[in-house]
Design an enzyme around this catalytic site. Structure first.
Site: not given
Length: 255
Positions: A27, A86
């Site tokens: 991320k 995600k």
């Protein structure tokens, strides 16, 4: 209970992969709770660490209600090597809107690789910004045929998962998701002292970054000893399911 840890670079990803994490979740903390990293960073991690027995995950960002944008982001993450993708449904105002975004993500991922695990991610602190409540999040995951549903925290100001949802609310969320054959991930400044309650509530995956960073600060670098300590605590409380007959955890394989 599987452990997901979120590095921001190849160097951090190597530490995470080599010290016991089940899911390496790439991320970019500069772009929010579920901030998207660059495709070249995701590709560098997945290609360099291809021989590691971990699942590579990528976040798509805290997304607006723009299904087309979400689909293109999902395809980029899939092409870059992520097997667990995600998407944060931050801008959706209803379960139907979130379901539309996640349906676009799901199709982009599954058309590219049917084995990709799709995660509908929402926020435990939804009351603070008018986001979707956990039951609507589950509904969106059902609409889109996602594999996993997740709660994190959007606002990183020191308030953690359990400051925003009671353990009873978390347990209800997990129970509703499990009744609909969804794997459940929980995150949001989770600390070691939360693990027993989250495990007893039935969480399948626990996600962290701050807990394995220096001084518990997600903006600092991940530390090896912190990784090892956190994972040891998880393993002592709730080893990851290994029974292939376990229907929910079968949706989150090592790849």
């Amino acid at each position: 209970m599987k452990v997901l840890i979120s590095p921001v670079s190849l160097e951090e990803a190597m530490l995470v992969a080599d010290n016991g994490a089940d899911i390496v979740d790439i991320k970019n903390t500069n772009e929010g709770s579920l901030g998207a990293n660059f495709p070249w960073v995701i590709h560098e991690v997945t290609s360099t660490l291809l021989d590691r027995q971990v699942t590579f995950s990528a976040t798509l960002g805290d997304l607006d209600y723009k299904p087309g944008t979400a689909a293109l982001a999902a395809l980029g993450a899939a092409y870059s090597g992520a097997k667990y993708i995600k998407a944060g449904v931050y801008g959706a105002k209803t379960a139907a809107e979130a379901g539309e975004v996640m349906t676009a993500v799901q199709r982009a991922c599954k058309d590219f690789d049917p084995g990709i695990v799709v995660v509908t991610a929402g926020y435990a602190d939804y009351r603070r910004f008018g986001g979707l409540d956990p039951s609507a999040l589950v509904e969106a995951a059902i609409i889109s045929q996602s594999d996993v549903v997740m709660v994190d925290t959007a606002i990183k100001d020191g308030a953690d998962l359990l400051d925003n949802m009671s353990i009873e609310e978390i347990a209800d969320f997990i129970d509703l998701a499990h009744k609909n054959d969804l794997v459940v991930a929980v995150a949001g400044s989770v600390k070691a002292e939360h693990l027993s309650e989250l495990a007893s509530g039935g969480a399948d995956i626990v996600g962290v970054r701050g807990a394995v960073c220096g001084k518990g600060d997600r903006t600092t670098a991940i530390e090896v000893e912190a990784i090892r300590d956190f994972i040891a605590r998880v393993r002592a409380i709730a080893p990851p399911a290994s029974d292939p007959a376990e229907p929910r955890m079968a949706a989150v394989p090592h790849m």
